[in-house]
Design a protein around this motif. Structure first.
Motif, PDB file in Angstrom:
ATOM      1  N   MET A 777       0.818  -1.213   0.000  1.00 52.25           N
ATOM      2  CA  MET A 777       0.000   0.000   0.000  1.00 52.25           C
ATOM      3  C   MET A 777       0.857   1.271   0.000  1.00 52.25           C
ATOM      4  O   MET A 777       0.452   2.293  -0.548  1.00 52.25           O
ATOM      5  N   LEU A 778       2.050   1.191   0.605  1.00 49.45           N
ATOM      6  CA  LEU A 778       2.970   2.326   0.535  1.00 49.45           C
ATOM      7  C   LEU A 778       3.344   2.603  -0.926  1.00 49.45           C
ATOM      8  O   LEU A 778       3.391   3.763  -1.367  1.00 49.45           O
ATOM      9  N   PHE A 779       3.593   1.530  -1.669  1.00 50.11           N
ATOM     10  CA  PHE A 779       3.943   1.669  -3.082  1.00 50.11           C
ATOM     11  C   PHE A 779       2.766   2.210  -3.894  1.00 50.11           C
ATOM     12  O   PHE A 779       2.927   3.018  -4.807  1.00 50.11           O
ATOM     13  N   VAL A 780       1.544   1.780  -3.544  1.00 49.73           N
ATOM     14  CA  VAL A 780       0.346   2.266  -4.249  1.00 49.73           C
ATOM     15  C   VAL A 780       0.132   3.751  -3.980  1.00 49.73           C
ATOM     16  O   VAL A 780      -0.172   4.525  -4.898  1.00 49.73           O
ATOM     17  N   LEU A 781       0.307   4.144  -2.717  1.00 50.49           N
ATOM     18  CA  LEU A 781       0.054   5.544  -2.347  1.00 50.49           C
ATOM     19  C   LEU A 781       1.179   6.471  -2.791  1.00 50.49           C
ATOM     20  O   LEU A 781       0.935   7.604  -3.212  1.00 50.49           O
ATOM     21  N   GLU A 782       2.417   5.981  -2.677  1.00 52.62           N
ATOM     22  CA  GLU A 782       3.575   6.810  -3.019  1.00 52.62           C
ATOM     23  C   GLU A 782       4.554   5.977  -3.869  1.00 52.62           C
ATOM     24  O   GLU A 782       5.511   5.400  -3.340  1.00 52.62           O
ATOM     25  N   PRO A 783       4.320   5.877  -5.163  1.00 48.64           N
ATOM     26  CA  PRO A 783       5.156   5.023  -6.029  1.00 48.64           C
ATOM     27  C   PRO A 783       6.638   5.362  -5.968  1.00 48.64           C
ATOM     28  O   PRO A 783       7.489   4.497  -6.190  1.00 48.64           O
ATOM     29  N   GLU A 784       6.965   6.605  -5.657  1.00 50.19           N
ATOM     30  CA  GLU A 784       8.377   7.001  -5.610  1.00 50.19           C
ATOM     31  C   GLU A 784       9.106   6.361  -4.420  1.00 50.19           C
ATOM     32  O   GLU A 784      10.343   6.352  -4.355  1.00 50.19           O
ATOM     33  N   LYS A 785       8.339   5.806  -3.456  1.00 53.29           N
ATOM     34  CA  LYS A 785       8.949   5.177  -2.280  1.00 53.29           C
ATOM     35  C   LYS A 785       9.031   3.654  -2.429  1.00 53.29           C
ATOM     36  O   LYS A 785       8.914   2.905  -1.466  1.00 53.29           O
ATOM     37  N   LYS A 786       9.245   3.221  -3.659  1.00 48.15           N
ATOM     38  CA  LYS A 786       9.326   1.791  -3.940  1.00 48.15           C
ATOM     39  C   LYS A 786      10.453   1.126  -3.150  1.00 48.15           C
ATOM     40  O   LYS A 786      10.279   0.048  -2.569  1.00 48.15           O
ATOM     41  N   LEU A 787      11.623   1.761  -3.082  1.00 50.02           N
ATOM     42  CA  LEU A 787      12.765   1.198  -2.354  1.00 50.02           C
ATOM     43  C   LEU A 787      12.438   1.028  -0.874  1.00 50.02           C
ATOM     44  O   LEU A 787      12.775   0.014  -0.257  1.00 50.02           O
ATOM     45  N   GLU A 788      11.745   2.009  -0.304  1.00 49.02           N
ATOM     46  CA  GLU A 788      11.343   1.915   1.107  1.00 49.02           C
ATOM     47  C   GLU A 788      10.375   0.761   1.320  1.00 49.02           C
ATOM     48  O   GLU A 788      10.448   0.045   2.328  1.00 49.02           O
ATOM     49  N   ALA A 789       9.470   0.560   0.362  1.00 46.81           N
ATOM     50  CA  ALA A 789       8.508  -0.543   0.458  1.00 46.81           C
ATOM     51  C   ALA A 789       9.225  -1.892   0.421  1.00 46.81           C
ATOM     52  O   ALA A 789       8.909  -2.805   1.206  1.00 46.81           O
ATOM     53  N   VAL A 790      10.208  -2.010  -0.475  1.00 47.06           N
ATOM     54  CA  VAL A 790      10.977  -3.258  -0.563  1.00 47.06           C
ATOM     55  C   VAL A 790      11.741  -3.506   0.730  1.00 47.06           C
ATOM     56  O   VAL A 790      11.792  -4.635   1.242  1.00 47.06           O
ATOM     57  N   ASN A 791      12.328  -2.447   1.274  1.00 46.20           N
ATOM     58  CA  ASN A 791      13.089  -2.577   2.521  1.00 46.20           C
ATOM     59  C   ASN A 791      12.196  -3.024   3.676  1.00 46.20           C
ATOM     60  O   ASN A 791      12.636  -3.776   4.559  1.00 46.20           O
ATOM     61  N   LEU A 792      10.953  -2.547   3.688  1.00 48.82           N
ATOM     62  CA  LEU A 792      10.007  -2.964   4.734  1.00 48.82           C
ATOM     63  C   LEU A 792       9.859  -4.480   4.757  1.00 48.82           C
ATOM     64  O   LEU A 792       9.794  -5.102   5.822  1.00 48.82           O
ATOM     65  N   ILE A 793       9.809  -5.077   3.572  1.00 53.38           N
ATOM     66  CA  ILE A 793       9.655  -6.529   3.499  1.00 53.38           C
ATOM     67  C   ILE A 793      10.954  -7.225   3.874  1.00 53.38           C
ATOM     68  O   ILE A 793      10.961  -8.177   4.670  1.00 53.38           O
ATOM     69  N   GLU A 794      12.057  -6.743   3.344  1.00 56.26           N
ATOM     70  CA  GLU A 794      13.331  -7.424   3.572  1.00 56.26           C
ATOM     71  C   GLU A 794      13.810  -7.304   5.014  1.00 56.26           C
ATOM     72  O   GLU A 794      14.622  -8.120   5.472  1.00 56.26           O
ATOM     73  N   GLU A 795      13.304  -6.319   5.723  1.00 55.81           N
ATOM     74  CA  GLU A 795      13.689  -6.166   7.135  1.00 55.81           C
ATOM     75  C   GLU A 795      12.892  -7.081   8.063  1.00 55.81           C
ATOM     76  O   GLU A 795      13.137  -7.109   9.277  1.00 55.81           O
ATOM     77  N   SER A 796      11.955  -7.831   7.514  1.00 53.27           N
ATOM     78  CA  SER A 796      11.168  -8.771   8.320  1.00 53.27           C
ATOM     79  C   SER A 796      12.088  -9.843   8.885  1.00 53.27           C
ATOM     80  O   SER A 796      13.019 -10.309   8.223  1.00 53.27           O
ATOM     81  N   THR A 797      11.820 -10.251  10.121  1.00 57.39           N
ATOM     82  CA  THR A 797      12.613 -11.309  10.754  1.00 57.39           C
ATOM     83  C   THR A 797      11.716 -12.493  11.047  1.00 57.39           C
ATOM     84  O   THR A 797      10.555 -12.343  11.393  1.00 57.39           O
ATOM     85  N   ASN A 798      12.298 -13.676  10.898  1.00 60.68           N
ATOM     86  CA  ASN A 798      11.558 -14.911  11.150  1.00 60.68           C
ATOM     87  C   ASN A 798      11.760 -15.311  12.601  1.00 60.68           C
ATOM     88  O   ASN A 798      12.766 -15.917  12.959  1.00 60.68           O
ATOM     89  N   ASN A 799      10.805 -14.942  13.446  1.00 60.95           N
ATOM     90  CA  ASN A 799      10.911 -15.273  14.865  1.00 60.95           C
ATOM     91  C   ASN A 799      10.818 -16.778  15.046  1.00 60.95           C
ATOM     92  O   ASN A 799       9.965 -17.432  14.473  1.00 60.95           O
TER      93      ASN A 799
END
Length: 901
Positions: A777-799
């Motif tokens: 949804m970050l990418f949908v609302l602000e397409p220019e923040k695509k890198l930030e959206a990708v980082n949000l996913i990659e920063e996920s940790t598998n508890n």
């Protein structure tokens, strides 16, 4: 009937009717032709001849003759009745009802027409009309028992239970004291039980109990009598008497879980949510200990305490329950224990206990604290149970280690291979799971269940061709498609439809999903014969239950899957029309709408003509065009002119077709999240703004924290914010509704969409799927923040959740969620580098996954160079071992086993 004919022809007409009723159709046709030779325009004879031809599968001629007959004699109730029967045979019930009503205008007291009309009214749930028709039948023939009962049932179905009771009591008033005779005792007893259940339903529990005791001698079904008695006693609060009855019922059937539940209610030890206080647990424990002394052969009395006991008492009860079943070798033991894994702490206790049993059997040959030696098979069944335990907890490496050890111990037990296949399926290696299922199948070629399991695994691995060949082994004459469809084998059609959908073959997928929908239409039609049968046989309680079941038939999970699958196909077809549909549109693009319509009509006629010719040719080739003794043609099975579903793709508006099934889901499965997700997707594409908003509201009502609900909420208002300013009155009205409703949504209260998305992320930052939804949804609302959206996913940790210290971690991430995230990175966010990094990362977490090419999956190269050189000498090469497109040779399972050491 036939009154306008001379005596000789009138007798012939009676012969036509008799021949129709006795199914001697050739004889009836001969008599009809004899009349028509002298009176070619006699309407009733033409109608009866048409009705006879209809029974011989000559429908076109039948309709033509019946219409001619009706045209020649519009004032004949026979012609109208026959026309109604013709429509009824084709399931055109509304048209049939119109015909019957026209017949009754001419002959209002015709009992046969009234009876037929009442059956159709019950089928179509025209309950007011059903009551009226049944009243008329009772008035005309009050000495017929079925008319009294039918009138009472009609009132019951029309929500007039009190009136139904009055009718049944009036009927009983017409009976003699010594009624019923011996040959009608069962039917009369059923009627009495139905009346008592009606009294209970209407809230007259005291009166129902009095009636039950009064009529005890006339009720034959003593088990139903006691169940009805205890139900009434509990409703009246007479729990001590209810307890005695439940104990009597348990003496009759000690494995009925409902009786134990009822006994707990009578003792005040029942809990709706399954939570009990310590005092209640102690009382329940004492209760089941005493019951176990009475019914020591019952498995239910030993299994039920596992649900409410805790700690050491639970461990002791589980130990005493599991040990005998391990000795006997009961393969379904884990399925029995599986619900306990949803209760906190019990899975850990079970794991520790089973490990202790395994260790003791290995070292001493017996169970802990037990002197006798157990048979060698006990160790194998213990490993079998332990493997399923680890599989349930997501520890697939440990599960495979245990199941491989069990197979090495006793390689001839088929269940071991079936369970290993299931473990591999859960671990993500669908091809190896299918291969193992096929190996299990080859060990017992006469077992239909194992064959079906193998077919399921193959379809999950998208090996549809192999699945079809395997399914054919258990169908009549190898005719896979017709037989599985005729048997309403819905699990097969759903699994193959889902497989075709995954492969992008929308035509075949739609064909399978719509076949399941056809089965449910057939089930709806199948109730028709029971409207008269159940009243005649007095199975009234079962009849009413059957009608209630039919009313909620489309809420069944299989129908939901089929309808949802069809809707997804139509949405995908709308988003990317098939090549065949596109090429057809190209051919028609230069034509006017009226010319397109004419051309399509011609195409439909040509298809119908081709279908008829193909069926006739098929009949000639198979020699099936003969006629039976009754005159009915013995047709071969209909030819499928569209085996690949290509015609299903050539529809003008896929969204309109999808809406048909969406309405059924909204009416019958409105409590499921998927229903409203599909509604949102469909209505967004149809630009039905208010219906899409209604779907969003329902999603937020059902599960406001669900990632999909959040996606739909943000997408909807983002779309609304980018719409042009309203110009028409309807657009202004829609806009005003949305403006009024928006503040009522707590997620958006005094927040922008960006703030709402950020707030959602903060609330669920530890969840992978919630982070993925927020990133999208970050990418949908602000397409220019695509890198930030990708980082949000990659920063996920598998508890990692530890279980019993060093026994191994359980991963919080689910394989299907990680696959969904990978597809999101690859398609929506279109970052192939990030998708590649995610795939590499997930391959470590899920080493058996073929999707992520895990190092222990069947798609990962498993052999060294030296082993590769030696492989041909051993008889199995890498391609054979890893191939998912052919059956593994019998005795060569080691090629698949070695992948998972």
């Amino acid at each position: 009937m036939g009154a306008s004919l001379p005596p000789k022809e009138a007798n012939l007409f009676k012969l036509i009717v008799k021949s129709y009723e006795t199914k001697q159709y050739k004889k009836g046709l001969k008599a009809a032709d004899a009349i028509l030779k002298k009176f070619p325009d006699h309407g009733e004879t033409l109608s009866m001849k048409g009705l006879t031809l209809n029974c011989m599968d000559r429908k076109a001629e039948a309709y033509e003759l019946v219409r001619r007959g009706l045209k020649n004699d519009l004032k004949s109730h026979v012609c109208w009745h026959v026309y109604g029967l013709l429509y009824r045979s084709d399931r055109e019930y509304r048209e049939a009802i119109k015909c019957y009503r026209n017949a009754l205008k001419i002959d209002p007291d015709n009992i046969e027409i009234l009876r037929d009309l009442s059956l159709l009214q019950a089928q179509m749930r025209d309950l007011a009309g059903f009551v009226e028709t049944r009243q008329q039948l009772l008035t005309l023939k009050p000495n017929h028992r079925m008319n009294w009962i039918g009138f009472a049932v009609a009132h019951h179905l029309n929500s007039s239970g009190s009136k139904a009771i009055e009718i049944l009591e009036a009927y009983e008033g017409t009976l003699e004291d010594d009624y019923p005779p011996d040959n009608e005792r069962c039917e009369h007893g059923e009627m009495l039980l139905y009346k008592i259940s009606l009294l209970e339903e209407c809230g007259f529990a005291e009166r129902a109990l009095e009636e039950l005791y009064k009529k005890e001698s006339k009720i034959v079904d003593k088990l139903a009598y006691k169940e009805q008695q205890v139900s009434l006693l509990v409703k009246l609060g007479r729990l001590e008497e209810g307890e005695k009855i439940y104990r009597t019922l348990l003496a009759m059937i000690p494995d009925n879980y409902r009786y134990y539940d009822g006994l707990q209610k009578c003792l005040g030890l029942h809990s709706e949510n399954g939570q009990h206080s310590s005092d209640e647990v102690s009382q329940l424990d004492d209760l089941y200990k005493s019951l176990r002394k009475q019914y020591n052969w019952s498995s239910a009395v030993k299994r039920i305490p596992l649900d409410f006991l805790h700690g050491e008492k639970f461990r002791e009860a589980a130990d005493s329950y599991i040990r005998p079943l391990l000795i006997k070798g009961v393969p379904s033991l884990f399925s029995d224990l599986s619900p306990l894994y949803d209760l906190p702490g019990k899975a850990d206790i079970l794991e520790k206990m089973i490990l202790e049993l395994e260790e003791s059997i290995r070292t001493t040959g017996g169970f802990p604290g037990s002197a006798p030696k157990e048979p060698p098979s006990t160790l194998m069944w213990t490993l079998f149970l332990l493997a399923q335990h680890y599989d349930r907890r997501g520890q697939h490496d440990l599960a495979l280690t245990k199941i491989d050890e069990a197979i090495e111990h006793t390689p001839t037990v088929i269940d071991l291979y079936t369970v290993k296949g299931r473990i591999l399926k859960h671990a993500g290696d669908l091809r190896a799971a299918a291969a193992l299922a096929d190996e299990a199948r080859s060990m017992d070629l006469a077992d239909r269940y194992i064959n079906s399991e193998c077919v399921k695994r193959m379809l999950q691995a998208d090996q549809v061709g192999l699945a079809e060949k395997t399914a054919v082994l258990f169908t009549k004459d190898g005719d896979q498609h017709n037989n599985l469809h005729d048997m309403q084998c819905m699990w097969y059609e759903l699994a193959s439809g889902e497989s075709y959908f995954r492969q992008g073959d929308l035509g075949r997928a739609l064909k399978k999903f719509l076949a399941v929908e056809k089965h449910y239409a057939d089930m709806t039609e199948d109730q028709f014969d029971f409207h008269s049968y159940c009243l005649r046989k007095m199975t009234l309680r079962a009849y009413v239950e059957m009608l209630k079941f039919q009313d909620r038939l489309h809420s069944h999970p299989y129908f939901h899957k089929a309808a949802a699958g069809a809707i997804r196909c139509y949405i995908k077809l709308y988003d990317s029309p098939s090549k065949s549909a596109t090429s057809d549109d190209g051919e028609l693009s230069g034509l006017l709408p009226s010319q397109k319509k004419k051309l399509r009509q011609k195409q439909r006629k040509a298809e119908a003509r081709a279908k008829k010719e193909a069926e006739e040719k098929n009949e000639e080739e198979s020699g099936a065009a003969g006629v039976s003794k009754t005159g009915k043609r013995q047709h071969a099975k209909p030819v499928d002119l569209d085996p690949h579903g290509e015609k299903l793709l050539q529809i003008e508006d896929p969204l309109v077709e999808g809406t048909k099934y969406l309405k059924l889901l909204l009416n019958n499965s409105s409590k499921l999240l998927e229903t409203h997700l599909l509604s949102f997707e469909l209505n967004m594409r149809k630009q039905r703004t208010l219906l899409a908003f209604q779907a969003v509201k329902q999603l937020l009502k059902l599960d406001p924290e669900c990632p999909d609900s959040h996606r739909c909420l943000i997408r909807f208002f983002h779309r609304v914010n980018h719409l042009a300013a309203p110009t028409t009155d309807s657009e202004k009205l829609i806009w005003s509704v949305l403006e009024a409703e928006r503040p009522s949504l707590s997620q958006l209260h005094e927040k922008s969409l960006i703030e709402a998305n950020r707030s959602f992320l903060e609330k669920h930052k530890d969840s992978l799927m919630h982070r993925a939804a927020a990133a999208e949804m970050l990418f949908v609302l602000e397409p220019e923040k695509k890198l930030e959206a990708v980082n949000l996913i990659e920063e996920s940790t598998n508890n990692l959740v530890s279980t019993n210290g060093a026994l191994g971690p359980v991963k919080e991430w689910k394989l299907k969620d990680c696959i969904a995230v990978h597809k999101l990175l690859e398609t929506v966010l279109a970052d192939l580098d990030a998708a590649s990094r995610w795939k590499t990362r997930c391959a470590e977490y899920f080493p058996f996954s073929t999707y992520f090419s895990g190092h222990r999956s069947s798609v990962f190269p498993q052999t060294t160079d030296q082993e590769s050189r030696d492989a041909p000498e051993n008889g199995v090469n890498d391609q054979e071992a890893n191939s998912g497109d052919s059956h593994p040779p019998n005795g060569k399972l080691e090629a698949f086993k070695d992948l998972h050491i």
